[in-house]
Design a protein around this motif. Structure first.
Motif, PDB file in Angstrom:
ATOM      1  N   VAL A  12      52.027 -48.487  31.116  1.00  0.00           N
ATOM      2  CA  VAL A  12      53.126 -47.554  30.847  1.00  0.00           C
ATOM      3  C   VAL A  12      53.810 -47.073  32.127  1.00  0.00           C
ATOM      4  CG1 VAL A  12      52.132 -46.781  28.664  1.00  0.00           C
ATOM      5  CG2 VAL A  12      51.512 -45.596  30.763  1.00  0.00           C
ATOM      6  N   ALA A  13      53.171 -47.241  33.285  1.00  0.00           N
ATOM      7  CA  ALA A  13      53.796 -46.824  34.552  1.00  0.00           C
ATOM      8  C   ALA A  13      53.202 -47.650  35.681  1.00  0.00           C
ATOM      9  CB  ALA A  13      53.590 -45.338  34.811  1.00  0.00           C
ATOM     10  N   PHE A  14      54.072 -47.982  36.662  1.00  0.00           N
ATOM     11  CA  PHE A  14      53.640 -48.788  37.809  1.00  0.00           C
ATOM     12  C   PHE A  14      54.448 -48.350  39.019  1.00  0.00           C
ATOM     13  CE2 PHE A  14      54.128 -52.399  40.657  1.00  0.00           C
ATOM     14  CZ  PHE A  14      52.816 -52.835  40.805  1.00  0.00           C
ATOM     15  N   SER A  15      53.775 -48.124  40.144  1.00  0.00           N
ATOM     16  CA  SER A  15      54.474 -47.719  41.369  1.00  0.00           C
ATOM     17  C   SER A  15      53.648 -48.152  42.583  1.00  0.00           C
ATOM     18  CB  SER A  15      54.695 -46.201  41.405  1.00  0.00           C
ATOM     19  OG  SER A  15      53.446 -45.516  41.409  1.00  0.00           O
ATOM     20  N   ALA A  16      54.315 -48.169  43.739  1.00  0.00           N
ATOM     21  CA  ALA A  16      53.662 -48.544  44.998  1.00  0.00           C
ATOM     22  C   ALA A  16      54.203 -47.667  46.109  1.00  0.00           C
ATOM     23  CB  ALA A  16      53.893 -50.021  45.309  1.00  0.00           C
ATOM     24  N   ARG A  17      53.371 -47.394  47.116  1.00  0.00           N
ATOM     25  CA  ARG A  17      53.804 -46.602  48.265  1.00  0.00           C
ATOM     26  C   ARG A  17      53.001 -47.012  49.492  1.00  0.00           C
ATOM     27  NH1 ARG A  17      51.176 -41.339  49.383  1.00  0.00           N
ATOM     28  NH2 ARG A  17      49.119 -41.331  48.392  1.00  0.00           N
TER      29      ARG A  17
ATOM     30  N   GLU B 255      49.424 -48.632  48.545  1.00  0.00           N
ATOM     31  CA  GLU B 255      48.717 -48.170  47.356  1.00  0.00           C
ATOM     32  C   GLU B 255      49.513 -48.519  46.107  1.00  0.00           C
ATOM     33  OE1 GLU B 255      46.099 -44.320  48.858  1.00  0.00           O
ATOM     34  OE2 GLU B 255      47.811 -44.026  47.516  1.00  0.00           O
ATOM     35  N   PHE B 256      48.809 -49.004  45.092  1.00  0.00           N
ATOM     36  CA  PHE B 256      49.411 -49.327  43.805  1.00  0.00           C
ATOM     37  C   PHE B 256      48.822 -48.397  42.749  1.00  0.00           C
ATOM     38  CE2 PHE B 256      49.885 -53.145  46.309  1.00  0.00           C
ATOM     39  CZ  PHE B 256      51.164 -53.579  45.992  1.00  0.00           C
ATOM     40  N   SER B 257      49.704 -47.672  42.066  1.00  0.00           N
ATOM     41  CA  SER B 257      49.286 -46.738  41.022  1.00  0.00           C
ATOM     42  C   SER B 257      49.708 -47.279  39.662  1.00  0.00           C
ATOM     43  CB  SER B 257      49.905 -45.354  41.243  1.00  0.00           C
ATOM     44  OG  SER B 257      49.567 -44.845  42.523  1.00  0.00           O
ATOM     45  N   VAL B 258      48.797 -47.216  38.711  1.00  0.00           N
ATOM     46  CA  VAL B 258      49.096 -47.689  37.362  1.00  0.00           C
ATOM     47  C   VAL B 258      48.625 -46.646  36.350  1.00  0.00           C
ATOM     48  CG1 VAL B 258      48.902 -50.115  38.008  1.00  0.00           C
ATOM     49  CG2 VAL B 258      46.909 -48.929  37.130  1.00  0.00           C
ATOM     50  N   ASP B 259      49.373 -46.553  35.261  1.00  0.00           N
ATOM     51  CA  ASP B 259      48.988 -45.738  34.112  1.00  0.00           C
ATOM     52  C   ASP B 259      48.993 -46.634  32.891  1.00  0.00           C
ATOM     53  OD1 ASP B 259      48.967 -42.680  34.917  1.00  0.00           O
ATOM     54  OD2 ASP B 259      50.646 -43.606  35.978  1.00  0.00           O
ATOM     55  N   VAL B 260      47.920 -46.541  32.110  1.00  0.00           N
ATOM     56  CA  VAL B 260      47.802 -47.363  30.912  1.00  0.00           C
ATOM     57  C   VAL B 260      47.518 -46.466  29.709  1.00  0.00           C
ATOM     58  CG1 VAL B 260      46.938 -49.318  32.261  1.00  0.00           C
ATOM     59  CG2 VAL B 260      45.320 -47.763  31.166  1.00  0.00           C
ATOM     60  N   ARG B 261      47.731 -47.030  28.530  1.00  0.00           N
ATOM     61  CA  ARG B 261      47.431 -46.340  27.271  1.00  0.00           C
ATOM     62  C   ARG B 261      46.788 -47.341  26.324  1.00  0.00           C
ATOM     63  NH1 ARG B 261      52.468 -43.520  24.969  1.00  0.00           N
ATOM     64  NH2 ARG B 261      53.089 -45.704  24.734  1.00  0.00           N
TER      65      ARG B 261
END
Length: 252
Positions: free
Chosen positions: A146-151, A158-164
């Motif tokens: 549901v969400a994906f980002s990198a910084r 860093e890779f951030s993920v949100d799942v459902r």
């Protein structure tokens, strides 16, 4: 010797009356409804019988709660596992693509190719591939991305993920969520400085590759003079590139 005849003792009705009286008292005391102890025993049996349905109901409710809590816990654990797998997959895709580019330069040193690699925005390296890998691993663990980002963080990304969860939990009817962050840390060969890719040379992070040296030679004789010739040489640092190495770990 003279034998004595047994002597018979006559018992009167008056002597037998107490026995009958005691029997009557015994019969009265053992009759229904006359003993306090018997009434208490009967009342206890009735109360015990009335408690049985209550106890059975409480046990059933406890079993349902345990089953429900177990299902919710499993769903949350599965969502967290899906998030971890998705974040690690994204970080691996970024690292593998960067390593493939860098090792190609080490095999065939070329200044222009190296300079082109260092000019790439780190966020643009394998960005679609990283997100697709994250989505695929989330789906493989019964969850949706549901969400994906990198910084950029320090000497890595860093890779951030949100799942459902794909299906709601049976106890609450709610789709559980999970979040994870994976970091790629460049430790050898390449580095990051001020948001730019660089190469690690002698412990330093070099982001600007020096231009090739130019030598001009001319020959002259008494009869003819040749035109100057220009030769480009590869900088020594390209020849000294160390093998690529990067570490991946979960930070959240």
């Amino acid at each position: 010797m003279k034998l004595m005849r047994p002597r018979l003792v006559r018992v009167s009705s008056r002597d037998r009356e107490p026995t009958r009286t005691v029997s009557r008292l015994t019969e009265r005391s053992s009759g229904p409804g006359c003993s306090p102890r018997g009434e208490a025993r009967d009342a206890g049996q009735v109360a015990s019988a009335a408690l049985i349905p209550i106890i059975v109901g409480l046990v059933a409710v406890a079993i349902m709660l345990v089953i429900g809590l177990g299902d919710g816990t499993r769903s949350r654990t599965q969502s967290r596992t899906a998030a971890d797998a998705a974040a690690l997959a994204a970080a691996s895709a970024w690292r593998d693509d960067l390593q493939w580019r860098f090792e190609g330069i080490r095999r065939s040193p070329d200044v222009d190719t190296l300079r082109a690699l260092l000019s790439i925005d780190p966020f643009h390296i394998a960005r679609p591939e990283a997100e697709n890998e994250a989505r695929g691993f989330a789906r493989a663990n019964d969850a949706d991305l549901v969400a994906f980002s990198a910084r950029l963080v320090g000497n890595g990304v860093e890779f951030s993920v949100d799942v459902r969860s794909s299906e709601p939990a049976e106890d609450t009817g709610v789709r559980t969520t999970g979040r994870a962050v994976a970091r790629v840390e460049l430790t050898r060969g390449m580095c990051l400085r001020s948001g730019r890719l660089g190469i690690r040379v002698d412990g330093n992070c070099v982001v600007n590759v020096p231009r090739p040296t130019t030598t001009t030679t001319s020959t002259s004789t008494t009869t003819t003079t040749s035109a100057p010739t220009t030769t480009e040489t590869t900088p020594p640092l390209v020849e000294r590139l160390a093998p690529f190495r990067a570490e991946i770990r979960l930070v959240q």
